[in-house]
Write a protein that holds these residues in place. Sequence first.
Motif, PDB file in Angstrom:
ATOM      1  N   GLU A 111       0.838  -1.201   0.000  1.00 24.07           N
ATOM      2  CA  GLU A 111       0.000   0.000   0.000  1.00 24.07           C
ATOM      3  C   GLU A 111       0.869   1.246   0.000  1.00 24.07           C
ATOM      4  OE1 GLU A 111      -4.213  -1.033   2.001  1.00 24.07           O
ATOM      5  OE2 GLU A 111      -2.594  -0.786   3.428  1.00 24.07           O
ATOM      6  N   THR A 112       0.469   2.218  -0.767  1.00 19.78           N
ATOM      7  CA  THR A 112       1.263   3.449  -0.884  1.00 19.78           C
ATOM      8  C   THR A 112       0.813   4.523   0.105  1.00 19.78           C
ATOM      9  OG1 THR A 112      -0.237   4.251  -2.615  1.00 19.78           O
ATOM     10  CG2 THR A 112       1.735   3.012  -3.313  1.00 19.78           C
ATOM     11  N   GLU A 113      -0.243   4.245   0.842  1.00 17.83           N
ATOM     12  CA  GLU A 113      -0.770   5.254   1.762  1.00 17.83           C
ATOM     13  C   GLU A 113       0.198   5.474   2.921  1.00 17.83           C
ATOM     14  OE1 GLU A 113      -4.181   2.882   2.532  1.00 17.83           O
ATOM     15  OE2 GLU A 113      -5.507   4.191   1.404  1.00 17.83           O
ATOM     16  N   ASN A 114       0.055   6.625   3.553  1.00 18.16           N
ATOM     17  CA  ASN A 114       0.875   6.962   4.715  1.00 18.16           C
ATOM     18  C   ASN A 114       0.299   6.238   5.934  1.00 18.16           C
ATOM     19  OD1 ASN A 114       2.632   8.101   6.509  1.00 18.16           O
ATOM     20  ND2 ASN A 114       1.573  10.069   6.602  1.00 18.16           N
ATOM     21  N   SER A 115       0.728   5.021   6.146  1.00 21.07           N
ATOM     22  CA  SER A 115       0.139   4.209   7.206  1.00 21.07           C
ATOM     23  C   SER A 115       1.206   3.403   7.935  1.00 21.07           C
ATOM     24  CB  SER A 115      -0.914   3.250   6.630  1.00 21.07           C
ATOM     25  OG  SER A 115      -0.307   2.319   5.754  1.00 21.07           O
ATOM     26  N   GLN A 313      -4.619  11.159   8.822  1.00 20.25           N
ATOM     27  CA  GLN A 313      -5.589  11.916   8.052  1.00 20.25           C
ATOM     28  C   GLN A 313      -5.058  13.319   7.786  1.00 20.25           C
ATOM     29  OE1 GLN A 313      -8.873  11.265  10.918  1.00 20.25           O
ATOM     30  NE2 GLN A 313      -9.923  10.150   9.270  1.00 20.25           N
ATOM     31  N   GLN A 314      -5.747  14.063   6.932  1.00 23.73           N
ATOM     32  CA  GLN A 314      -5.293  15.396   6.580  1.00 23.73           C
ATOM     33  C   GLN A 314      -5.254  16.330   7.775  1.00 23.73           C
ATOM     34  OE1 GLN A 314      -7.770  16.766   3.362  1.00 23.73           O
ATOM     35  NE2 GLN A 314      -6.654  15.585   1.810  1.00 23.73           N
ATOM     36  N   ASN A 315      -6.148  16.096   8.756  1.00 21.90           N
ATOM     37  CA  ASN A 315      -6.157  16.949   9.950  1.00 21.90           C
ATOM     38  C   ASN A 315      -5.109  16.525  10.973  1.00 21.90           C
ATOM     39  OD1 ASN A 315      -7.229  14.577  10.900  1.00 21.90           O
ATOM     40  ND2 ASN A 315      -9.276  15.407  11.321  1.00 21.90           N
ATOM     41  N   GLY A 316      -4.279  15.517  10.616  1.00 21.32           N
ATOM     42  CA  GLY A 316      -3.215  15.073  11.512  1.00 21.32           C
ATOM     43  C   GLY A 316      -3.630  14.013  12.506  1.00 21.32           C
ATOM     44  N   ILE A 317      -4.936  13.729  12.553  1.00 26.28           N
ATOM     45  CA  ILE A 317      -5.433  12.723  13.501  1.00 26.28           C
ATOM     46  C   ILE A 317      -5.283  11.329  12.890  1.00 26.28           C
ATOM     47  CG2 ILE A 317      -7.467  11.899  14.747  1.00 26.28           C
ATOM     48  CD1 ILE A 317      -8.472  14.768  14.814  1.00 26.28           C
TER      49      ILE A 317
END
Length: 388
Positions: A111-115, A313-317
């Motif tokens: 997966e390429t997501e930031n996880s 998430q985009q809000n940092g959470i």
Amino acid sequence: MNPDSWSTCPFCDFPVPSSQLQRHANAHFDDPDIAHHKLPQQSEQSVSGSGYGAVSGDCNYWYGGGETSRDNGECEMDEKISCLIGLQTRSKFYKVELGLMNLLRNCLESETENSKSILSGYVDHFQSLNSEDAGWGCGWRNIQMLSSHLLAQRLEAREPLFGGSGFVPDIPSLQRWLEVAWGKGFDAPGAAQLDHVVYGSKKWIGTTECAALLRSFALRARVVDFGPKESKSVLGTSVDKTVDKVSNDKMVNSKAKKSEAYQVLMDFVWNYFSDENAIQFGQQHVVISEKTPLYFQHDGHSRTIVGVQAKHQQNGILSYNLLVLDPAHSTTALERSLKQKIGWQKLIKKGRNTLKKPQYQLCYVDPGIAGEEEMETLKTIDSVFLEL
């Protein structure tokens, strides 16, 4: 199991504790119908659903199913256990050649997501079968999944678990082991609730039965309850049998507040696998935890949590996905989706929005083997309660 403490009966070639050998051998003369009979060879095939109510072999007269005078609770617990060790059978299951958890790890790494993801080590998937346990056996299947991990990953658990057999038993054998645990005094209230009998039945079980069974082998099984404050008074029994005591209208009506409440459970799972952030990812975004999988119970079903994923998430959470193996799924379908890396997310990933039940329970196993004094305290199934 220490082999030096066991001997072979000269009449039936059955292994028994050396201290019980004389009484065991003499018992052959108590009933002429069993004298000189040989016990059947242990089968590695699972007993079919139609065979759940029968115990084959001469152990009938020791261990339920016989009609002799010794089958009235008079036989010694050691004899029951030695009999069960000999007659328990290996559960049939589809073994994934490359290892299901290795395939899941490969998918998460692709997966390429930031996880960041954390997984338990080795776990086999045990699916419910239409011919055996469809509709009621999920609890037993989760015990099997948890046991497969313990046998593969916990060296200290291999010797006591299932009498040192080294394999995961089938459901009828697990039902007998639970009755043995009850006979030793583990989870007396739960035993009474199920009338002290599960063998040959389709009774639903939950986390407390899982804990009782594993604790009877001196394993430190723990239970955690999640629910509204009003549900705290019914802790200590399986969710399947108690959730009806807590009406859904006690939950907060706002969907947003519900989702926020379930964050308590998601945070717990993340902290559990990350060992309160002791795990260091470095350049990796998938790591292996030493923690056992989580038996994950709610009203009507149970599954096994084998890991957790955190996404920024985009809000940092951080948002979390539970990584779940479901006994209702086909093992071959899971293998295929993981190998092809198609559709596996829908089968395995469960976000906070999928949590809709008023109560949940988890069971896991802490490291180490309990001593005699601790074993007495483990007979009472208590739990940690976290309010949703």
